[in-house]
Write a protein that holds these residues in place. Structure first.
Motif, PDB file in Angstrom:
ATOM      1  N   LEU A 218      -4.740   3.881  -4.083  1.00 63.13           N
ATOM      2  CA  LEU A 218      -4.775   3.369  -2.710  1.00 63.13           C
ATOM      3  C   LEU A 218      -5.995   2.493  -2.471  1.00 63.13           C
ATOM      4  O   LEU A 218      -5.898   1.439  -1.855  1.00 63.13           O
ATOM      5  CB  LEU A 218      -4.769   4.528  -1.718  1.00 63.13           C
TER       6      LEU A 218
ATOM      7  N   GLY B 295       0.539   6.324  -6.954  1.00 60.92           N
ATOM      8  CA  GLY B 295      -0.571   7.263  -7.118  1.00 60.92           C
ATOM      9  C   GLY B 295      -0.084   8.703  -7.032  1.00 60.92           C
ATOM     10  O   GLY B 295      -0.520   9.569  -7.797  1.00 60.92           O
ATOM     11  N   PHE B 296       0.837   8.949  -6.119  1.00 62.79           N
ATOM     12  CA  PHE B 296       1.401  10.293  -5.957  1.00 62.79           C
ATOM     13  C   PHE B 296       2.148  10.704  -7.227  1.00 62.79           C
ATOM     14  O   PHE B 296       2.008  11.834  -7.710  1.00 62.79           O
ATOM     15  CB  PHE B 296       2.336  10.301  -4.743  1.00 62.79           C
TER      16      PHE B 296
ATOM     17  N   LEU C  51      -4.507   9.385  -6.329  1.00 66.68           N
ATOM     18  CA  LEU C  51      -4.126   8.817  -5.025  1.00 66.68           C
ATOM     19  C   LEU C  51      -5.235   7.919  -4.445  1.00 66.68           C
ATOM     20  O   LEU C  51      -4.968   6.761  -4.105  1.00 66.68           O
ATOM     21  CB  LEU C  51      -3.760   9.959  -4.073  1.00 66.68           C
TER      22      LEU C  51
ATOM     23  N   ASN D 207       0.820  -1.221   0.000  1.00 61.79           N
ATOM     24  CA  ASN D 207       0.000   0.000   0.000  1.00 61.79           C
ATOM     25  C   ASN D 207       0.849   1.264   0.000  1.00 61.79           C
ATOM     26  O   ASN D 207       0.474   2.257  -0.622  1.00 61.79           O
ATOM     27  CB  ASN D 207      -0.970  -0.033   1.179  1.00 61.79           C
ATOM     28  N   ILE D 208       1.989   1.203   0.683  1.00 67.42           N
ATOM     29  CA  ILE D 208       2.891   2.370   0.643  1.00 67.42           C
ATOM     30  C   ILE D 208       3.390   2.566  -0.799  1.00 67.42           C
ATOM     31  O   ILE D 208       3.386   3.686  -1.329  1.00 67.42           O
ATOM     32  CB  ILE D 208       4.070   2.186   1.628  1.00 67.42           C
TER      33      ILE D 208
ATOM     34  N   GLY E  50       0.568   3.880  -2.911  1.00 67.50           N
ATOM     35  CA  GLY E  50       0.330   5.295  -2.618  1.00 67.50           C
ATOM     36  C   GLY E  50       1.364   6.162  -3.318  1.00 67.50           C
ATOM     37  O   GLY E  50       1.046   7.212  -3.882  1.00 67.50           O
TER      38      GLY E  50
END
Lengths: 230, 283
Positions: A191, A159-160, A187, A152-153, A156
């Motif tokens: 996520l 997505g960023f 994002l 997930n990190i 993320g």
């Protein structure tokens, strides 16, 4: 999570190549120092293994299937630096030979999946499973949590990277040049799907494989790269 | 098949990998234009095209590059139908699909071209949304096409070896070469294992058991290959490996390779010049 060519602008692509260069150099130095000559094929095995993990489809609710990335698993088995090289090699093979992930985005993909994913996963696993004996379920739970959180990190972060494109590259009249979605869309979408679906696939696969290996071959966890059994 | 979809999907994955490898080796052995170019120059020119596609802000430049790519595919004796199918599925089609919401004013505000109301919400396609989405999809399909073209016209093993051009540490190049061979071996192991599971599973395998089967297979794949490590190292030593990778240099550049590289560079510079001069318009 593989970013194709054309999604990220030249600034982002160049930035991540520049960031990854010292990481790759440092990883090869560390691996050369810690792995003896006999274990060189192990890196290749790790690379092929991380390529293959994505080919294993896991049944998920709703009658469909998903696959894991396996970055955390490779980091637990080989150590984070060797995993960084192994996953980089797998990503290069995928980008160059199968068009999976862009060549201009190799730097960004490697940062997300060959650096952030294995390192965060490895240290989460190490922190939760600290000093746990080999037959402890804490290790299995630690592997699952590490897989879930690290994926997930990394998602993320991806997505960023998508979301900052409209901020970095836009024409004077407001036309997007690369990924057209800002942080407010990219994002949550990246996520959301990973928090709800793919994170769980990663967690289950990482935990079950670690459980299986702890039972069948605990000696593997005492190797130089891996996290030793106490 | 509805039952045991995870087995079917995994088998399909292995099959598509093998198919891709067989097809690309088949095309790489044809006597076409790109096949006659030194793989190093081939990789370099594709990177030049990719970087051009990445940097340009002009749709005409991207379309010119896509035209060049299709012409090169044709000159390299690649069936255009096959090439289009191979390149459009999956990433460009997916990009086309995700670009659709960006056409509308909710994502990309700007000059409205066409407006309508759905369920009480008024939406409008904007000029900026349309041109941004078109450029995005065109850039993605052009880039994907060039990479597929490269992988179809160069033998995979040669392609991994040419990475030395970029001064990548030898250990990376060696690992790439060995891991590529391992992938074939792993594919074979997975295929055989899954076929065995499929033939022994009478009915539907419950999801939970399915997940255990997958995890068990991943773990046993690791165990089998890990235990093979020593044998592989023994084979390397038997062939003269002394801790330092030695890579044979069997590439040769000919005059036509340099002519091709120069032509590509000139063409790209001309495209950038015209684009900067505004000859292609503001699209």
């Amino acid at each position: 999570m593989h970013i194709p060519d054309g999604y990220l602008g030249p600034t982002t692509c160049g930035f991540f190549y520049v960031v990854m260069l010292p990481i790759w150099a440092f990883a090869s130095r560390i691996v050369k120092k810690t792995l003896d000559a006999k274990q060189v094929p192990l890196l290749a095995i790790g690379a092929a293994f991380s390529f293959m993990i994505m080919m294993f489809n896991v049944p998920i609710p709703g009658g469909t299937t998903g696959h894991a990335v396996g970055g955390v698993l490779v980091a637990i088995l080989l150590g984070p630096w060797a995993a960084c090289i192994a996953i980089t090699v797998a990503l290069v093979v995928q980008a160059l030979l199968f068009g999976d992930g862009g060549i201009t985005a190799v730097g960004a993909n490697c940062f997300n999946m060959a650096f952030v994913l294995p390192f965060t996963g490895y240290y989460i696993y190490k922190a939760i499973g600290y000093n746990a004996p080999c037959d402890s379920t804490r290790r299995v739970i630690a592997a699952g949590i590490a897989g879930y959180c690290a994926l997930n990190i990394a998602a993320g972060l991806t997505g960023f990277e998508f979301g900052i494109q409209p901020l970095l590259h836009k024409t004077a009249n407001g036309q997007a040049l690369y990924c057209p979605y800002g942080l407010n869309v990219a994002l949550p979408v990246m996520l959301g799907e990973h928090l709800l679906v793919f994170g769980w696939v990663e967690a289950i696969v990482t935990a079950l494989v670690v459980k299986y290996l702890l039972k069948q071959a605990p000696e593997l966890f005492a190797e130089k790269g891996g996290y030793p059994c106490k | 098949m509805k039952y045991n979809k995870f087995i079917e999907s995994s088998l399909r994955g292995t099959l598509s990998f093998l198919r891709a490898s067989v097809f690309s080796d088949g095309y790489a052995l044809e006597k076409g234009f790109l096949q006659s170019i030194d793989p190093r120059i081939n990789l370099l020119t594709v990177i030049i095209f990719l970087v051009t596609a990445l940097f340009t802000r002009n749709m005409v430049v991207v379309l010119c590059l896509y035209g060049v790519c299709l012409a090169l595919a044709s000159l390299s004796r690649i069936n255009l139908g096959f090439f289009l199918k191979r390149t459009w599925i999956f990433i460009p089609l997916f990009s086309l699909f995700i670009a659709i919401p960006a056409l509308f004013n909710i994502i990309t505000p700007g000059d409205e071209l066409a407006g309508f109301t759905i369920g009480g919400v008024s939406l409008a396609i904007t000029r900026q949304g349309l041109s941004g989405a078109a450029l995005f999809v065109a850039r993605v399909i052009t880039s994907v096409s060039f990479v597929v073209l490269l992988s179809l016209t160069t033998r995979h093993f040669a392609l991994l070896k040419v990475l030395r051009v970029f001064r990548i540490p030898k250990v990376f190049v060696m690992v790439l070469g060995i891991s590529y061979r391992y992938i074939y071996l792993f594919i074979e192991i997975i295929e055989n294992t899954y076929l065995a599971i499929k033939s022994r599973a009478g009915g539907e395998i419950p999801r939970k058991q399915g997940r255990h089967i997958v995890a068990g297979n991943i773990a046993s794949l690791w165990l089998r290959s890990y235990r093979m490590n020593e044998a592989v190292y023994g084979a390397m030593v038997a062939r003269g490996y002394d801790g330092e990778p030695v890579l044979a240099n069997d590439f040769k550049t000919k005059t036509r390779d340099w002519v091709w590289l120069s032509l590509v560079l000139v063409a790209v510079l001309v495209l950038f010049y015209f684009s900067a001069q505004g000859r292609f318009g503001s699209i």
